[in-house]
Design a protein around this motif. Structure first.
Motif, PDB file in Angstrom:
ATOM      1  N   GLY A  81       0.828  -1.212   0.000  1.00  0.00           N
ATOM      2  CA  GLY A  81       0.000   0.000   0.000  1.00  0.00           C
ATOM      3  C   GLY A  81       0.853   1.249   0.000  1.00  0.00           C
ATOM      4  N   PRO A  82       0.167   2.389   0.156  1.00  0.00           N
ATOM      5  CA  PRO A  82      -1.294   2.468   0.291  1.00  0.00           C
ATOM      6  C   PRO A  82      -1.997   2.611  -1.051  1.00  0.00           C
ATOM      7  CG  PRO A  82      -0.315   4.612   0.714  1.00  0.00           C
ATOM      8  CD  PRO A  82       0.815   3.678   0.397  1.00  0.00           C
ATOM      9  N   LYS A 111       4.094   8.255  -2.434  1.00  0.00           N
ATOM     10  CA  LYS A 111       4.122   9.544  -3.151  1.00  0.00           C
ATOM     11  C   LYS A 111       2.761   9.836  -3.768  1.00  0.00           C
ATOM     12  CE  LYS A 111       8.925   9.916  -4.707  1.00  0.00           C
ATOM     13  NZ  LYS A 111       9.835   9.465  -5.774  1.00  0.00           N
ATOM     14  N   ALA A 112       2.145   8.802  -4.310  1.00  0.00           N
ATOM     15  CA  ALA A 112       0.860   8.983  -4.981  1.00  0.00           C
ATOM     16  C   ALA A 112      -0.267   9.209  -3.980  1.00  0.00           C
ATOM     17  CB  ALA A 112       0.552   7.756  -5.841  1.00  0.00           C
ATOM     18  N   TYR A 113      -0.127   8.670  -2.794  1.00  0.00           N
ATOM     19  CA  TYR A 113      -1.221   8.744  -1.820  1.00  0.00           C
ATOM     20  C   TYR A 113      -0.651   8.947  -0.418  1.00  0.00           C
ATOM     21  CZ  TYR A 113      -5.466   7.373   0.688  1.00  0.00           C
ATOM     22  OH  TYR A 113      -6.551   7.344   1.522  1.00  0.00           O
ATOM     23  N   PRO A 114      -0.046  10.115  -0.195  1.00  0.00           N
ATOM     24  CA  PRO A 114       0.607  10.333   1.108  1.00  0.00           C
ATOM     25  C   PRO A 114      -0.367  10.307   2.285  1.00  0.00           C
ATOM     26  CG  PRO A 114       0.609  12.347  -0.230  1.00  0.00           C
ATOM     27  CD  PRO A 114       0.162  11.233  -1.118  1.00  0.00           C
ATOM     28  N   ALA A 159       8.748  11.258   3.592  1.00  0.00           N
ATOM     29  CA  ALA A 159       8.200  12.518   3.082  1.00  0.00           C
ATOM     30  C   ALA A 159       6.684  12.531   3.216  1.00  0.00           C
ATOM     31  CB  ALA A 159       8.609  12.707   1.621  1.00  0.00           C
ATOM     32  N   ALA A 160       6.063  11.399   2.956  1.00  0.00           N
ATOM     33  CA  ALA A 160       4.603  11.325   3.091  1.00  0.00           C
ATOM     34  C   ALA A 160       4.194  11.520   4.548  1.00  0.00           C
ATOM     35  CB  ALA A 160       4.099   9.988   2.576  1.00  0.00           C
ATOM     36  N   LEU A 161       4.975  10.951   5.446  1.00  0.00           N
ATOM     37  CA  LEU A 161       4.660  11.056   6.874  1.00  0.00           C
ATOM     38  C   LEU A 161       4.933  12.460   7.403  1.00  0.00           C
ATOM     39  CD1 LEU A 161       6.157   7.676   8.122  1.00  0.00           C
ATOM     40  CD2 LEU A 161       3.753   8.353   8.302  1.00  0.00           C
TER      41      LEU A 161
END
Ligand code: ZN
Length: 442
Positions: A81-82, A111-114, A159-161
């Motif tokens: 995921g995610p 990256k696509a769905y942070p 980076a997403a977090l």
């Protein structure tokens, strides 16, 4: 509930910080009684704190060690995921049962769905990584590319977090396609490699009810361990409520695993607790039957009780998985579809069907092999057997693979495009069985 967990300080660096030999730290743990609005929830029975540097590789499908779980304790893990719809559904189901799990996220998915990654952190799950692009070739890659895949995946999830501390130093190798240099690099970074103790084949085109059946059956066979699932799969989301319900009905407990920090040291454990079946002279001698000199050619006449672990009754699907990653010579194929055509991925399939055992598994096997051939009592360390794989070409059109092992890990070196006969020689319930599987080419 916030409870007190007393944990020993097990590394010199923490001792150097002046924390003393033992420290009690606050840790989150939820029990069924603490699940608001869900009095019958499964809950999370305890939090296990692990030090990746002390135990760099876990999961008996490939390694001698697994998490130090007690009987009827289960660790849930979700890969790839995610992916908004299915991952959110899985999160809702886990929340409804107050169950904490470990997620191995793909960098490009993050990256696509942070938001999907942040939701995991907000819900209190552990978050590991699973590479940047999920290559199913990590066992062949130049190490520099491996490092980049691993490092980029970590950076993307961080980076997403938006918070470095929310990421655990846990990594699952895509397709479980391990290699020594991959493991060495991860160990050098203090990152723990998670294989698994059992699968539910939820990346294959099977029904959700089959996913449920396999999850429960394989868990029952081992009694405890790490279950590998995929939150991106609709069939997994569909199967999960029943799986959790059945775990509770059968008296299983969920354990949440977190990485040790200076403030939260590792849960004290003994080395043998990290082995699914700790060696014991008494147990080993009494449990292992006398082994006759096997004539492997007779294997086909014997029963095949342990195939369920990898569901090799479905030989066609395994061959299909191989064919997607090899061109008959073990040469990896490029993915059929460009990223992110998730629905058609072989995902972990190729390798999960035949995960590559680590070298130390083979080392353990040598003693067993001698004992089996001589009929001598088996050494106690044979309890740790996972797999043995020999590929001996017997003629132009056929190769024979012999495998033996309790946990059914096996090499991912295949000869695709040919009729391949696998002779699996597995111990089940203290008995030895020979199993023969004929795989069909597709
Ligand atoms: Zn995966």
């Amino acid at each position: 509930m916030i409870g007190k967990v007393c944990a020993g300080v097990r590394t010199p660096r923490w001792a150097a910080l002046g924390l003393g030999l033992f420290a009690c730290v606050a840790a989150h743990s939820a029990s069924a009684a603490d699940c608001p609005g869900h009095p019958d929830a499964l809950g999370t029975s305890r939090t296990l704190v692990v030090d990746p540097r002390e135990h760099p590789r876990i999961g008996t499908m490939q390694y001698p060690e697994t998490l130090p779980l007690r009987d009827h304790e289960v660790v849930l893990t979700f890969d790839d995921g995610p992916l908004p719809r299915n991952s959110n559904q899985v999160l809702d189901i886990l929340a409804s049962q107050c169950v904490k799990a470990t997620f191995f996220e793909i960098g490009r998915m993050a990256k696509a769905y942070p938001e999907g990654v942040r939701k995991l952190a907000e819900a209190g799950h552990s978050i590991g990584t699973h590479s940047e692009d999920h290559p199913l070739t990590m066992n062949h890659m130049p190490i520099e590319r491996v490092k980049q895949e691993i490092d980029d995946g970590i950076e993307s999830v961080k980076a997403a977090l938006g918070d470095d501390t929310a990421l655990s130093p846990f990594f699952r190798i895509p397709g479980l396609l391990r290699a020594d240099d991959v493991e060495d690099y991860l160990a050098s970074q203090g990152i723990q490699i998670w294989s698994a103790d059992f699968l539910a084949d939820d990346w294959r085109h099977i029904s959700s009810s089959r996913v449920y059946d396999l999850a429960i059956k394989r868990l029952e066979e081992k009694g405890r361990g790490i279950l590998l699932l995929h939150d991106i799969q609709a069939r997994t989301a569909a199967a999960l409520p029943r799986i959790l319900q059945e775990l509770k009905a059968r008296g299983y407990r969920i354990v949440h695993v977190v990485a040790a920090t200076p403030q939260n040291p590792a849960t004290p454990s003994e080395p043998q607790e990290w082995q699914l079946h700790p060696p014991s002279e008494d147990v080993a001698i009494s449990r292992w039957p006398k082994i006759p000199n096997f004539v492997l050619a007779d294997a086909g006449a014997l029963a095949a009780p342990s195939l369920s672990d990898l569901d090799w009754r479905d030989g066609a699907s395994m061959t299909l998985a191989e064919d997607r990653t090899t061109r008959g010579h073990g040469v990896p194929l490029p993915r059929e579809a460009p990223w992110p055509r998730l629905s058609s991925w072989p995902s972990d399939g190729a390798a999960i069907a035949l995960p590559v055992p680590a070298q130390d598994i083979f080392e353990i096997q040598e003693g067993l092999r001698v004992a089996l051939r001589s009929g001598a009592p088996l050494p106690h360390h044979a309890e740790q057997t996972v797999a043995d794989h020999e590929a001996n070409s017997t003629d132009a059109g056929e190769s024979r693979h012999r495998m033996r092992g309790k946990h059914h890990a096996a090499s991912a070196r295949h000869v695709a495009g040919r009729a391949t006969r696998h002779t699996m020689h597995a111990r089940h319930g203290g008995l030895k069985h020979l199993v023969q599987v004929r795989k069909r080419s597709v």
